[in-house]
Design an enzyme around this catalytic site. Structure first.
Site, mmCIF file in Angstrom:
data_model
loop_
_atom_site.group_PDB
_atom_site.id
_atom_site.type_symbol
_atom_site.label_atom_id
_atom_site.label_comp_id
_atom_site.label_asym_id
_atom_site.label_seq_id
_atom_site.Cartn_x
_atom_site.Cartn_y
_atom_site.Cartn_z
ATOM 1 C CD GLU A 260 19.345 24.067 6.386
ATOM 2 O OE1 GLU A 260 18.461 23.477 7.003
ATOM 3 O OE2 GLU A 260 19.747 25.206 6.690
ATOM 4 C CD GLU B 126 18.009 28.789 4.915
ATOM 5 O OE1 GLU B 126 17.875 28.622 6.149
ATOM 6 O OE2 GLU B 126 17.529 28.031 4.065
HETATM 7 C C1 BG6 Z 1 16.885 26.285 7.938
HETATM 8 C C2 BG6 Z 1 15.887 25.976 6.863
HETATM 9 O O1 BG6 Z 1 17.319 25.089 8.455
HETATM 10 O O2 BG6 Z 1 16.447 26.961 9.060
HETATM 11 C C3 BG6 Z 1 14.703 26.919 6.816
HETATM 12 O O3 BG6 Z 1 16.498 25.901 5.605
HETATM 13 C C4 BG6 Z 1 14.230 27.200 8.226
HETATM 14 O O4 BG6 Z 1 13.717 26.364 5.986
HETATM 15 C C5 BG6 Z 1 15.356 27.861 8.987
HETATM 16 O O5 BG6 Z 1 13.064 27.972 8.303
HETATM 17 C C6 BG6 Z 1 14.988 28.267 10.394
HETATM 18 O O6 BG6 Z 1 14.557 27.179 11.128
HETATM 19 P P1 BG6 Z 1 13.465 27.320 12.250
HETATM 20 O O7 BG6 Z 1 13.371 25.984 12.868
HETATM 21 O O8 BG6 Z 1 13.953 28.343 13.181
HETATM 22 O O9 BG6 Z 1 12.228 27.747 11.538
#
Ligand code: BG6
Length: 469
Positions: free
Chosen positions: A163, A374
């Site tokens: 990202e 993800e």
């Molecule tokens: C993504 C990241 O942007 O979102 C992760 O790669 C992150 O590392 C995930 O944990 C969720 O984001 P958040 O802010 O809900 O913890």
């Protein structure tokens, strides 16, 4: 339809969010080790000193992954474990830890899928200017080479960066991530270009080593849609996609930057410095890059800002994914819509946006190989009679796997799905309150692990290759 046997069912994590052991076995300090301790920067001052203690409990965790039937584990390497200062001397204990973790995965037939950079930059490099200093780029390429040499015999899937848009935008525009700089578009676009140049060098290097694996990058995928069908909304969506998708996908997949964005940056004076050699390597790498990783949580809904330019005001609270911000150039704003579903953190839930977005990608980039690196639901999971009943997570993942299924049926080339996250972990800005995992961690009881309802559900999905979704 079942998912084919060459489709990987996985789940993911990142070093800073799970490992802990922040100063053990020769690891150097990272930007996050320092940043998270600045008062007010993180939720209730949480940090990754212990995280969920994965560094010491990786065997137990990998055994649980195996029990879940996981086919692949995406995790990141903490650069400062391998090179405590970012460059210079190698720390053999760091190599040893990741060798052990990789071997533990392979023992159960779990495919290790490695991210080289998931935001924890060795502090020495951050202090020397971070992603704005060419030293960091050289150090990254050298670190990548070291990882390819040490792990490349067993690891066949490498992600260079996680990202770019997030760590650059939050680092140089919102000030919410290190180095904590606000409203500096010149630095922001320069950092983005530098990261892509480092990515490109790592790809070219990896391919020259004949390790017969694949290499790519993971991008945020937040396709933008207008709030209605008006011409203005179409304009807003085009602009938003140009800055959040084309700018990040074109250099990787086409080997060039989108003219729409670069022309505007020339006019505004925010165009990054780039040499012809750098651009040539970015071009070369695009022809060698094997896949694109997509981190999809939500689309964005946008509307054109009319009249006076809105003042951009970004804080930690409003920089964590919820709608409501104007774009940096004041052209559009993101909007929360009454007829959409949202999580407790105001992230939209939209499997349909996922399908539509995947089709948009196919139109622009053709049959490129995709992994969903993800996707998942951040929630405060209900505990009923000591069972973790994360039904909303099951529903979220089910709907998004159905979307992947449909996209594949319509010819989109998706080869794997990694739920975020395998285990509850530290959310960079939301502490331990926002949970994502299939495995619960009891912070009050010696970090004891517990299987959630979703753990059993995901196992049955993998077992049946998604036939009953
Ligand atoms: C993504 C990241 O942007 O979102 C992760 O790669 C992150 O590392 C995930 O944990 C969720 O984001 P958040 O802010 O809900 O913890």
């Amino acid at each position: 339809m079942k998912f084919s046997h060459d489709f990987l069912f996985g789940a993911a994590s990142a070093s800073y969010q799970v490992e802990g052991a922040w100063d053990e076995d020769g690891k150097g300090m990272t930007n996050w080790d320092e940043f998270s301790k600045i008062p007010g920067k993180t939720f209730e001052g949480t940090n990754g000193d212990v995280a969920v203690d994965h560094y010491h409990r990786y065997k137990e965790d990998v055994a649980l992954m195996a029990e879940m039937g996981l086919e692949s584990y995406r995790f990141s390497i903490s650069w400062a474990r391998i090179f405590p200062n970012g460059d210079g001397e190698i720390n053999p204990k760091g190599i040893e830890f990741y060798n052990n973790l990789i071997d533990e995965c392979l023992k159960y037939g779990i495919v290790p899928f490695i991210t080289l950079y998931h935001w924890d930059l060795p502090l020495t490099l951050e202090k020397a200017g971070g992603w704005l200093n060419p030293r960091t780029l050289d150090a990254f390429v050298n670190y990548a080479k070291t990882c390819f040499e040490a792990f490349g015999d067993r690891v066949k899937h490498f992600i260079t960066f996680n990202e770019t848009i997030v760590f650059c935008a939050l680092g140089y525009m919102a000030g919410a991530h290190p180095p904590g700089i606000t409203n500096d578009p010149k630095k922001y676009f320069q950092a983005v270009h530098n990261v892509f140049y480092a990515h490109a060098q790592a790809v070219v290097l990896y391919k020259s080593m004949n390790l017969f694996g694949e290499i790519g990058i993971s991008n945020v995928f937040a396709p933008a849609f207008g709030v209605d069908n008006s011409e203005d909304s179409h304009k807003a969506a085009y602009h938003a996609n140009a800055y959040a998708t084309h700018l990040y996908f074109d250099p990787i997949l086409k080997g060039e930057y989108p003219a729409y964005v670069m022309d505007a940056l020339q006019k505004s004076g925010f165009h990054p410095e780039q040499t012809a050699d750098e651009l040539a390597i970015i071009k070369q790498a695009a022809s060698l890059n094997d896949f694109m990783g997509l981190n999809y949580y939500q689309p964005s809904r946008v509307e054109l800002i009319k009249g006076e330019l809105a003042q951009r005001e970004i804080t930690r609270e409003n920089s964590t994914g919820a709608p409501g911000n104007p774009s940096f150039d004041g052209v559009f704003r993101t909007v929360k819509m009454d007829d959409k579903r949202y999580t407790k953190w105001d992230w939209e839930i939209s499997p349909q946006g996922f399908i539509d977005g995947l089709k948009m990608l196919r139109e622009r980039y053709g049959h490129v190989k995709l992994y969903i690196t993800e996707n998942g639901l951040g929630d405060e999971d209900p505990i009923v009679e000591s069972e973790i009943c994360d039904v909303p997570r099951i529903k979220y993942i089910e709907e998004h796997l159905q979307a992947v299924k449909q996209a594949i049926a319509e010819g989109v080339n998706v080869k794997g799905y990694f739920a975020w996250s395998v285990i509850d972990l530290l959310s960079w800005l939301n502490g331990y309150k926002k949970q994502y995992g299939f495995i619960y961690v009891d912070h009050k009881n010696n970090y004891e692990r517990k299987k959630k309802m979703s753990f059993h559900w995901y196992r049955s999905v993998i077992e049946s290759r998604g036939e009953h979704l």
